[in-house]
Design a protein around this motif. Structure first.
Motif, PDB file in Angstrom:
ATOM      1  N   UNK A  81      -5.482  90.485  -4.509  1.00  0.00           N
ATOM      2  CA  UNK A  81      -4.081  90.138  -4.788  1.00  0.00           C
ATOM      3  C   UNK A  81      -4.022  88.815  -5.532  1.00  0.00           C
ATOM      4  N   UNK A  82      -3.264  88.829  -6.623  1.00  0.00           N
ATOM      5  CA  UNK A  82      -3.033  87.628  -7.407  1.00  0.00           C
ATOM      6  C   UNK A  82      -1.584  87.197  -7.250  1.00  0.00           C
ATOM      7  N   UNK A  83      -1.370  85.896  -7.150  1.00  0.00           N
ATOM      8  CA  UNK A  83      -0.025  85.320  -7.099  1.00  0.00           C
ATOM      9  C   UNK A  83       0.069  84.294  -8.220  1.00  0.00           C
ATOM     10  N   UNK A  84       1.057  84.469  -9.100  1.00  0.00           N
ATOM     11  CA  UNK A  84       1.170  83.609 -10.269  1.00  0.00           C
ATOM     12  C   UNK A  84       2.353  82.656 -10.138  1.00  0.00           C
ATOM     13  N   UNK A  85       2.142  81.421 -10.590  1.00  0.00           N
ATOM     14  CA  UNK A  85       3.229  80.457 -10.698  1.00  0.00           C
ATOM     15  C   UNK A  85       3.748  80.445 -12.139  1.00  0.00           C
ATOM     16  N   UNK A  86       4.637  79.540 -12.452  1.00  0.00           N
ATOM     17  CA  UNK A  86       5.337  79.546 -13.740  1.00  0.00           C
ATOM     18  C   UNK A  86       4.359  79.525 -14.925  1.00  0.00           C
ATOM     19  N   UNK A  87       4.578  80.451 -15.863  1.00  0.00           N
ATOM     20  CA  UNK A  87       3.823  80.548 -17.121  1.00  0.00           C
ATOM     21  C   UNK A  87       2.326  80.774 -16.906  1.00  0.00           C
ATOM     22  N   UNK A  88       1.937  81.237 -15.741  1.00  0.00           N
ATOM     23  CA  UNK A  88       0.530  81.548 -15.482  1.00  0.00           C
ATOM     24  C   UNK A  88       0.181  82.933 -16.028  1.00  0.00           C
ATOM     25  N   UNK A  89      -1.100  83.156 -16.220  1.00  0.00           N
ATOM     26  CA  UNK A  89      -1.574  84.416 -16.797  1.00  0.00           C
ATOM     27  C   UNK A  89      -2.823  84.847 -16.042  1.00  0.00           C
ATOM     28  N   UNK A  90      -2.801  86.055 -15.478  1.00  0.00           N
ATOM     29  CA  UNK A  90      -3.969  86.582 -14.787  1.00  0.00           C
ATOM     30  C   UNK A  90      -4.340  87.922 -15.406  1.00  0.00           C
ATOM     31  N   UNK A  91      -5.637  88.093 -15.660  1.00  0.00           N
ATOM     32  CA  UNK A  91      -6.149  89.342 -16.220  1.00  0.00           C
ATOM     33  C   UNK A  91      -7.300  89.806 -15.341  1.00  0.00           C
ATOM     34  N   UNK A  92      -7.253  91.061 -14.930  1.00  0.00           N
ATOM     35  CA  UNK A  92      -8.318  91.573 -14.069  1.00  0.00           C
ATOM     36  C   UNK A  92      -8.858  92.881 -14.632  1.00  0.00           C
ATOM     37  N   UNK A  93     -10.160  93.065 -14.450  1.00  0.00           N
ATOM     38  CA  UNK A  93     -10.840  94.292 -14.852  1.00  0.00           C
ATOM     39  C   UNK A  93     -11.702  94.755 -13.693  1.00  0.00           C
ATOM     40  N   UNK A  94     -11.549  96.011 -13.293  1.00  0.00           N
ATOM     41  CA  UNK A  94     -12.368  96.603 -12.235  1.00  0.00           C
ATOM     42  C   UNK A  94     -13.223  97.700 -12.845  1.00  0.00           C
ATOM     43  N   UNK A  95     -14.538  97.569 -12.693  1.00  0.00           N
ATOM     44  CA  UNK A  95     -15.474  98.562 -13.220  1.00  0.00           C
ATOM     45  C   UNK A  95     -16.254  99.153 -12.054  1.00  0.00           C
ATOM     46  N   UNK A  96     -16.146 100.468 -11.865  1.00  0.00           N
ATOM     47  CA  UNK A  96     -16.813 101.154 -10.755  1.00  0.00           C
ATOM     48  C   UNK A  96     -17.815 102.143 -11.324  1.00  0.00           C
ATOM     49  N   UNK A  97     -19.100 101.914 -11.018  1.00  0.00           N
ATOM     50  CA  UNK A  97     -20.143 102.831 -11.477  1.00  0.00           C
ATOM     51  C   UNK A  97     -20.998 103.348 -10.318  1.00  0.00           C
ATOM     52  N   UNK A  98     -20.588 103.086  -9.072  1.00  0.00           N
ATOM     53  CA  UNK A  98     -21.373 103.577  -7.941  1.00  0.00           C
ATOM     54  C   UNK A  98     -20.640 103.368  -6.632  1.00  0.00           C
ATOM     55  N   UNK A  99     -21.060 104.154  -5.616  1.00  0.00           N
ATOM     56  CA  UNK A  99     -20.462 104.070  -4.295  1.00  0.00           C
ATOM     57  C   UNK A  99     -19.990 105.438  -3.837  1.00  0.00           C
ATOM     58  N   UNK A 100     -20.261 105.758  -2.571  1.00  0.00           N
ATOM     59  CA  UNK A 100     -19.782 107.043  -2.036  1.00  0.00           C
ATOM     60  C   UNK A 100     -18.267 107.090  -2.051  1.00  0.00           C
ATOM     61  N   UNK A 101     -17.644 106.009  -1.636  1.00  0.00           N
ATOM     62  CA  UNK A 101     -16.192 105.869  -1.680  1.00  0.00           C
ATOM     63  C   UNK A 101     -15.865 104.421  -2.033  1.00  0.00           C
ATOM     64  N   UNK A 102     -15.101 104.230  -3.078  1.00  0.00           N
ATOM     65  CA  UNK A 102     -14.617 102.898  -3.444  1.00  0.00           C
ATOM     66  C   UNK A 102     -13.103 102.983  -3.538  1.00  0.00           C
ATOM     67  N   UNK A 103     -12.439 102.404  -2.553  1.00  0.00           N
ATOM     68  CA  UNK A 103     -10.966 102.373  -2.550  1.00  0.00           C
ATOM     69  C   UNK A 103     -10.531 100.935  -2.716  1.00  0.00           C
TER      70      UNK A 103
END
Length: 427
Positions: free
Chosen positions: A232-254
């Motif tokens: 979870x990201x929480x942004x204040x004024x004029x902030x910028x958040x960028x996230x990338x999730x890469x999943x290439x393995x795991x029986x279950x990834x939630x």
């Protein structure tokens, strides 16, 4: 409704939580959250597929945590020095670190002064459900990444987490605090072997005014690892958040990924890539929560699924009463590479104000387009080569839009390429 395994009948007891904290020498902030999580275990239920929409396709009660033990407290063997801004943890214990960087704090919780962890638990609460309570009750491997005001960290901060202890409940926690007008890129990589593991990661991103944070998570889990992640990201004024999730393995990834845009003029970009094989199951829940005025969000999650793998996406874009002039986009695209692969997609909008700039969503799932294949084959490629070209182009879009620096983009492309090669999708 099925609740979590009885704490009295498992190794994951209140007494075990207290003993873990004493062995690790918890500071005040960690000790308080650990105690709160342990106290909440019996009063909270596991999420229910029948009652909680983000859990429609996964029943966490099937995880059967009764057989799992708390994280160990042994120290890890120390590796050779790593590059600046790098930290390696094995089974929750620090095993190597690089030189320090001006303006950056990179340290595990055990070596962090109490005052620096005052914001721990601010973004991911201990009492969300029994999974988050378990995370805090048995927290091991917490890392603080913090920038000073106006600091620009030129190179990516690399956090690598490796797990090998069979039958262990792993509970890594990453707290990222970006100072005013700072710039930070974090790459967090998770790896495990073939042993059965249950992992409950939590990532908190607290983005100060005018700060820009790029966060990438690489899920390279073993075939018997089950993961329930909170970010979870929480942004204040004029902030910028960028996230990338890469999943290439795991029986279950939630993975639950949330951006709470609480500062006026702040923005969020979420990107995701999953490559599935065998019976792997990847399940994303996203929330783009527009709270303040003039906020912006963009989202693109893509999966390429072979064999009997499955991808689930449920995304909610929420525009609150005070989020005037919000601009939001949400897309989920799935490519089925076999008849047995399956994708479920459910993008949702919840708009509480009529003063919006744009709010859009879309989803698709299907096989490779035969007309596109024919066109590429007419240029001299085999069918297998044409499929491979289309799949790689399809998965490359989230990498392109995430604005990664060239070396990092090539690294992530290599991970995708390796998984596709193993899958045999036309190399």
């Amino acid at each position: 409704m099925t609740s979590a395994p009885s704490t009295a009948a498992s190794f994951l007891t209140t007494e075990a939580s207290r003993a873990l904290g004493e062995a690790l020498g918890d500071g005040t902030a960690v000790a308080g959250l650990r105690a709160s999580g342990a106290a909440a275990l019996d009063g909270l239920a596991m999420p229910s597929p029948a009652l909680d929409r983000p859990w429609k396709y996964v029943d966490p009660a099937a995880l059967d945590l009764d057989g799992f033990t708390p994280p160990g407290t042994d120290s890890a063997a120390w590796d050779e020095a790593l590059p600046a801004g790098a930290l390696l943890l094995r089974d929750g214990a620090t095993a190597g670190r690089g030189p320090s960087i001006d303006g950056l704090t990179l340290a595990d919780f055990a070596e962090t002064p109490d005052g620096a962890l005052d914001r721990l638990g601010e973004a991911v609460a201990f009492d969300g459900d029994q999974l988050t309570a378990l995370h805090y009750a048995f927290l091991r491997g917490g890392v603080l990444i913090q920038t000073k005001a106006n600091a620009e960290i030129a190179e990516p901060v690399r956090l690598t987490r490796e797990y090998s202890e069979a039958g262990t409940l792993a509970t890594p926690h990453t707290l990222i605090v970006a100072g005013v007008n700072s710039r930070l890129t974090v790459i967090e990589e998770y790896r495990s072997g073939d042993e059965p593991l249950a992992v409950l990661p939590a990532v908190e991103l607290l983005i100060g005014p005018g700060a820009v944070v790029n966060y990438t998570s690489l899920h390279r889990w073993g075939a018997r690892t089950r993961v329930f992640a909170e970010q979870r990201a929480v942004t204040e004024r004029d902030a910028d958040v960028r996230s990338l999730s890469l999943v290439t393995g795991g029986r279950l990834v939630k993975s639950h990924i949330t951006s709470s845009l609480e500062g006026r003029g702040s923005s969020s970009e979420m990107y995701g890539i999953a490559v599935g094989a065998g019976q792997e199951h990847v399940d994303f829940y996203t929330l783009q929560d527009h709270v303040a005025e003039d906020t912006r969000s963009d989202l693109l999650f893509k999966s390429a699924l072979g064999e009997q793998s499955r991808a689930v996406y449920y995304g909610l874009t929420k525009v609150g009463l005070g989020a005037r002039r919000a601009d939001a986009n949400q897309e989920n695209r799935n490519l089925l590479l076999s008849r047995a692969a399956k994708a479920d997609s459910d993008p949702v909008l919840e708009i509480l104000t009529n003063d919006v700039t744009r709010v859009s969503h879309g989803a698709t799932a299907g096989p490779v387009d035969e007309e596109e294949l024919f066109y590429i084959q007419s240029r001299g490629l085999t069918r297998e080569g044409a499929v491979g070209l289309l799949v790689r182009g399809f998965l490359g879009e989230p990498l392109d839009r995430s604005a990664l620096r060239e070396g990092v983009r090539e690294e992530l492309s290599g991970l995708v390429e390796a998984k596709l090669t193993a899958l045999g999708s036309g190399t």
